[in-house]
Design a protein around this motif. Structure first.
Motif, PDB file in Angstrom:
ATOM      1  N   ALA A 222     -34.403  13.206 -34.394  1.00 42.77           N
ATOM      2  CA  ALA A 222     -33.346  13.379 -35.391  1.00 42.77           C
ATOM      3  C   ALA A 222     -32.653  14.723 -35.212  1.00 42.77           C
ATOM      4  O   ALA A 222     -31.420  14.837 -35.359  1.00 42.77           O
ATOM      5  CB  ALA A 222     -33.930  13.259 -36.793  1.00 42.77           C
ATOM      6  N   SER A 223     -33.420  15.756 -34.867  1.00 38.28           N
ATOM      7  CA  SER A 223     -32.817  17.066 -34.638  1.00 38.28           C
ATOM      8  C   SER A 223     -31.826  17.013 -33.474  1.00 38.28           C
ATOM      9  O   SER A 223     -30.723  17.568 -33.554  1.00 38.28           O
ATOM     10  CB  SER A 223     -33.915  18.092 -34.353  1.00 38.28           C
ATOM     11  OG  SER A 223     -33.357  19.302 -33.881  1.00 38.28           O
ATOM     12  N   GLU A 225     -30.134  14.404 -32.374  1.00 36.29           N
ATOM     13  CA  GLU A 225     -28.940  13.649 -32.766  1.00 36.29           C
ATOM     14  C   GLU A 225     -28.045  14.486 -33.679  1.00 36.29           C
ATOM     15  O   GLU A 225     -26.817  14.504 -33.517  1.00 36.29           O
ATOM     16  CB  GLU A 225     -29.347  12.350 -33.476  1.00 36.29           C
ATOM     17  CG  GLU A 225     -30.104  11.364 -32.603  1.00 36.29           C
ATOM     18  CD  GLU A 225     -29.269  10.776 -31.479  1.00 36.29           C
ATOM     19  OE1 GLU A 225     -28.042  10.960 -31.467  1.00 36.29           O
ATOM     20  OE2 GLU A 225     -29.858  10.122 -30.587  1.00 36.29           O
ATOM     21  N   ALA A 226     -28.659  15.192 -34.631  1.00 34.40           N
ATOM     22  CA  ALA A 226     -27.865  16.008 -35.555  1.00 34.40           C
ATOM     23  C   ALA A 226     -27.168  17.144 -34.816  1.00 34.40           C
ATOM     24  O   ALA A 226     -25.985  17.445 -35.073  1.00 34.40           O
ATOM     25  CB  ALA A 226     -28.758  16.556 -36.661  1.00 34.40           C
ATOM     26  N   ARG A 227     -27.881  17.794 -33.893  1.00 31.40           N
ATOM     27  CA  ARG A 227     -27.284  18.896 -33.141  1.00 31.40           C
ATOM     28  C   ARG A 227     -26.264  18.403 -32.119  1.00 31.40           C
ATOM     29  O   ARG A 227     -25.456  19.185 -31.615  1.00 31.40           O
ATOM     30  CB  ARG A 227     -28.387  19.707 -32.447  1.00 31.40           C
ATOM     31  CG  ARG A 227     -29.218  20.531 -33.411  1.00 31.40           C
ATOM     32  CD  ARG A 227     -30.266  21.384 -32.711  1.00 31.40           C
ATOM     33  NE  ARG A 227     -31.382  20.600 -32.189  1.00 31.40           N
ATOM     34  CZ  ARG A 227     -31.630  20.408 -30.902  1.00 31.40           C
ATOM     35  NH1 ARG A 227     -30.821  20.935 -29.985  1.00 31.40           N
ATOM     36  NH2 ARG A 227     -32.670  19.692 -30.505  1.00 31.40           N
ATOM     37  N   GLN A 230     -24.298  13.685 -34.226  1.00 32.36           N
ATOM     38  CA  GLN A 230     -24.555  12.310 -34.665  1.00 32.36           C
ATOM     39  C   GLN A 230     -25.425  12.318 -35.943  1.00 32.36           C
ATOM     40  O   GLN A 230     -26.571  11.871 -35.930  1.00 32.36           O
ATOM     41  CB  GLN A 230     -25.272  11.527 -33.554  1.00 32.36           C
ATOM     42  CG  GLN A 230     -24.519  11.446 -32.252  1.00 32.36           C
ATOM     43  CD  GLN A 230     -23.223  10.655 -32.383  1.00 32.36           C
ATOM     44  OE1 GLN A 230     -23.137   9.704 -33.161  1.00 32.36           O
ATOM     45  NE2 GLN A 230     -22.212  11.059 -31.630  1.00 32.36           N
ATOM     46  N   PRO A 231     -24.909  12.830 -37.047  1.00 35.79           N
ATOM     47  CA  PRO A 231     -25.720  12.932 -38.269  1.00 35.79           C
ATOM     48  C   PRO A 231     -26.162  11.581 -38.821  1.00 35.79           C
ATOM     49  O   PRO A 231     -27.256  11.471 -39.389  1.00 35.79           O
ATOM     50  CB  PRO A 231     -24.806  13.667 -39.256  1.00 35.79           C
ATOM     51  CG  PRO A 231     -23.416  13.427 -38.740  1.00 35.79           C
ATOM     52  CD  PRO A 231     -23.543  13.361 -37.268  1.00 35.79           C
ATOM     53  N   ALA A 234     -29.173  10.527 -36.915  1.00 40.02           N
ATOM     54  CA  ALA A 234     -30.307  11.359 -37.339  1.00 40.02           C
ATOM     55  C   ALA A 234     -30.879  10.838 -38.646  1.00 40.02           C
ATOM     56  O   ALA A 234     -32.106  10.726 -38.806  1.00 40.02           O
ATOM     57  CB  ALA A 234     -29.856  12.807 -37.490  1.00 40.02           C
ATOM     58  N   GLN A 235     -29.986  10.496 -39.578  1.00 34.08           N
ATOM     59  CA  GLN A 235     -30.447   9.972 -40.868  1.00 34.08           C
ATOM     60  C   GLN A 235     -31.142   8.631 -40.695  1.00 34.08           C
ATOM     61  O   GLN A 235     -32.147   8.343 -41.362  1.00 34.08           O
ATOM     62  CB  GLN A 235     -29.264   9.841 -41.824  1.00 34.08           C
ATOM     63  CG  GLN A 235     -29.667   9.459 -43.236  1.00 34.08           C
ATOM     64  CD  GLN A 235     -28.526   9.596 -44.220  1.00 34.08           C
ATOM     65  OE1 GLN A 235     -27.402   9.905 -43.832  1.00 34.08           O
ATOM     66  NE2 GLN A 235     -28.805   9.360 -45.494  1.00 34.08           N
ATOM     67  N   MET A 256     -34.270  15.964 -44.003  1.00 31.14           N
ATOM     68  CA  MET A 256     -32.819  15.924 -43.820  1.00 31.14           C
ATOM     69  C   MET A 256     -32.206  17.312 -43.992  1.00 31.14           C
ATOM     70  O   MET A 256     -31.273  17.687 -43.272  1.00 31.14           O
ATOM     71  CB  MET A 256     -32.185  14.942 -44.802  1.00 31.14           C
ATOM     72  CG  MET A 256     -32.357  13.480 -44.430  1.00 31.14           C
ATOM     73  SD  MET A 256     -31.716  13.066 -42.774  1.00 31.14           S
ATOM     74  CE  MET A 256     -30.021  13.642 -42.882  1.00 31.14           C
ATOM     75  N   VAL A 259     -32.651  19.168 -40.671  1.00 24.98           N
ATOM     76  CA  VAL A 259     -32.529  18.330 -39.484  1.00 24.98           C
ATOM     77  C   VAL A 259     -31.844  19.038 -38.319  1.00 24.98           C
ATOM     78  O   VAL A 259     -32.079  18.707 -37.154  1.00 24.98           O
ATOM     79  CB  VAL A 259     -31.795  17.012 -39.830  1.00 24.98           C
ATOM     80  CG1 VAL A 259     -30.306  17.258 -40.071  1.00 24.98           C
ATOM     81  CG2 VAL A 259     -32.011  15.963 -38.751  1.00 24.98           C
ATOM     82  N   THR A 260     -31.014  20.026 -38.591  1.00 23.43           N
ATOM     83  CA  THR A 260     -30.327  20.705 -37.486  1.00 23.43           C
ATOM     84  C   THR A 260     -31.163  21.836 -36.886  1.00 23.43           C
ATOM     85  O   THR A 260     -30.759  22.443 -35.893  1.00 23.43           O
ATOM     86  CB  THR A 260     -28.980  21.284 -37.959  1.00 23.43           C
ATOM     87  OG1 THR A 260     -29.206  22.169 -39.060  1.00 23.43           O
ATOM     88  CG2 THR A 260     -28.022  20.170 -38.379  1.00 23.43           C
TER      89      THR A 260
END
Length: 570
Positions: A222-223, A225-227, A230-231, A234-235, A256, A259-260
């Motif tokens: 998820a980290s 994807e968020a970075r 792609q939030p 990640a969710q 959440m 997540v970044t």
């Protein structure tokens, strides 16, 4: 017949990596012996060595690693030339997280664990090539085939050689065996080294190979994807976690919010991840002592590694050391993304240590802090039910169920637990409705099938349907003594004494110390005309800590020589 939540157990691995830690007896110079030759050697031992050694070993077996370290360090100091004493002192100081472990490790060149401890020292000093050399010296056998290349690759990354590290792992990523694990670590190395295209490809391989992520893997994926902008993805990854374990739902807001944040920010974190990965595999094979060694190595490099603390606490609790588990979890800061899970675990451990009022207050606070989660109230219900405060437990489950926006398949356990509390509170219509609702959510749950079927059998109602339900449960749990008992009991209630005796004898074999099952077998013996055996079984049941009411019923059977009326089948 009651359902109990039990930990899964499996076969213990023989591990070459940790074989040097398996010794449990002192060498001839430090051990007492019944032979004359060993006695001569023992007489040369300095006074106190044997006593300190035995005291240290006992303390270690009891989980008191600090006392064990003190005693074994004294024994080793009195006889420093004995390699066995050095090894045992090393094990104790390692388990106690004492600085003496590194000093002792230098005297143990043949212990692979000692070499790992020294590698940690090198890593913390920035001596990455020295650490890499130590890792290269590890044997490539058993599960060590998984650990060794991961450690080597991370050491190369720590030395600034990202491409070399990726080359080290490439053959393992191309091999189907453990591909997902190797791909995940290679992805983190590429990610940390700025090789974003390769990292993306490797993260995709991980997701494909490990379709159902665990907590740690979900955090890492998820980290990324968020970075990577792609939030939503990640969710989605994090939102899948409650399907793996409902307990994880309470941690979603914290996950959440963080997540970044990069889960592995430096190569030493990657080494800790490798130790953690290996520890999880060891724990799944019931090699708990060895798993704890790996987790201590991970926490030595990364004290804030909450996932490692959770796993270590789980192992310590399973080994009957709740005070050690609680102490370990108390070091997790309140700002950690998974602090909610840690807080729930702390409350459970506090209750297990006999401080139930403190545990209940903590769970009430958590219920206010996480108003959308049923978990704190569910855990309160579990504690109250374990203390046979069934109406209060039912009220706690009421509050938990009220927090469910839409009950899902995994929520069957809440309705089951409330149904048990209602049945024990003599509110059968409500209990029946909850059991049936649990089966609507998850139709083949053996514990629900068993409890509902047994309850009907005990009341003499719907015996044909009850037997069918319990047989379905028994097909899924053929070696469960409680379910086998239920099957025998419904046969008895139907008047099928011969089958009841055979089935209840098997139930007693599976659960020989259960008072209720032994009493049921006595009733079946009586029905089959085996009256002396029936009386023996009732007397045995009386010795197995029955409840007050059950004890009174058993005494009445022995006094009257009759088990009571048996319902006819339907």
């Amino acid at each position: 017949m009651q359902h109990a939540r039990t930990a899964r157990r499996s076969v213990l691995l023989a591990l070459t990596l940790l074989s040097a830690c398996a010794a449990s007896h002192p060498s001839p110079e430090t051990a007492t012996s019944e032979t004359a030759t060993s006695k001569t050697a023992t007489e040369a031992v300095p006074n106190g060595v044997i006593g300190d050694y035995l005291a240290g070993r006992y303390a270690l077996s009891e989980g008191d690693s600090q006392t064990a370290a003190n005693d074994l360090l004294k024994a080793s100091g009195l006889n420093p030339s004995d390699p066995e004493l050095t090894l045992q002192a090393f094990i104790a100081t390692l388990q106690a997280d004492r600085p003496e472990a590194a000093k002792l490790a230098r005297r143990l060149p043949d212990s692979q664990v000692a070499q790992l401890v020294l590698a940690d020292v090198d890593i913390k000093a920035g001596r990455w090539q020295a650490a890499e050399s130590r890792f290269h010296g590890l044997p490539r056998q058993g599960l060590t085939q998984l650990l060794q290349p991961l450690l080597v690759a991370w050491a190369q990354q720590g030395d600034g050689r990202t491409d070399t590290a990726l080359s080290t792992l490439r053959p393992y990523v191309e091999n189907p065996r453990f591909r997902g694990i190797f791909a995940l670590h290679a992805a983190m190395i590429a990610d940390l080294g700025g090789r974003n295209d390769e990292a993306a490809k490797l993260y995709r391989t991980t997701q494909t190979d490990l379709a159902q992520p665990n907590l740690r893997m979900a955090q890492i994926l998820a980290s990324w994807e968020a970075r990577s902008g792609q939030p939503a993805e990640a969710q989605r990854i994090l939102a899948s976690l409650p399907g793996v374990s409902p307990e994880l739902a309470i941690a979603l807001p914290g996950l959440m919010a963080n997540v970044t944040k990069r889960p592995v920010a430096r190569a030493s974190d990657g080494i800790a991840e490798a130790y953690f990965t290996f520890a999880a595999l060891l724990q799944s094979q019931d090699a708990n002592d060895f798993a704890l060694v790996m987790l201590r190595l991970a926490l030595d490099l990364r004290p804030d590694f909450a996932a490692a603390r959770l796993l270590a606490a789980d192992i310590e609790q399973s080994e009957h050391h709740p005070e050690l588990a609680l102490r370990r979890l108390n070091e997790v800061p309140s700002t950690d993304p998974i602090i909610a899970i840690v807080q729930l675990r702390r409350a459970a451990l506090t209750d297990r240590l006999g401080r139930s009022d403190d545990a209940m207050r903590e769970l009430e606070r958590l219920a206010r802090q996480y108003p959308d989660s049923p978990l704190p109230d569910e855990q309160r219900g579990d504690i109250l039910r374990s203390k046979q405060r069934f109406p209060d437990a039912g009220a706690a489950y009421d509050r938990a169920i009220a927090r469910l926006s839409r009950p899902a398949a995994q929520d069957w356990v809440l309705f089951y637990d409330r149904g048990v509390s209602e049945e024990r509170s003599h509110a059968w219509p409500k209990a029946k409705a909850d059991f049936e609702h649990a089966l609507e959510l998850s139709p083949d749950q053996p514990y629900v099938l068993n409890y509902l079927g047994y309850s009907w059998a005990d009341m003499g109602h719907h015996l044909t349907e009850a037997r069918q339900m319990i047989q379905r449960a028994a097909e899924k749990r053929p070696n469960d003594g409680a379910i086998t008992d239920s099957l025998g009991w419904v046969m008895y209630r139907q008047g099928d004494a011969k089958e009841a005796v055979s089935t209840l004898e098997r139930a007693v074999e599976l659960e020989p110390e259960d008072s209720t099952i032994n009493a049921h077998l006595g009733d079946a013996y009586w029905a089959a005309g085996r009256k002396i055996e029936a009386q023996y079984q009732w007397r045995r049941a009386l010795t197995l800590n029955p409840t007050k009411d059950d004890a009174a019923r058993l005494e009445a059977k022995l006094n009257t020589g009759h088990p009571g009326t048996v319902a006819s089948g339907q």
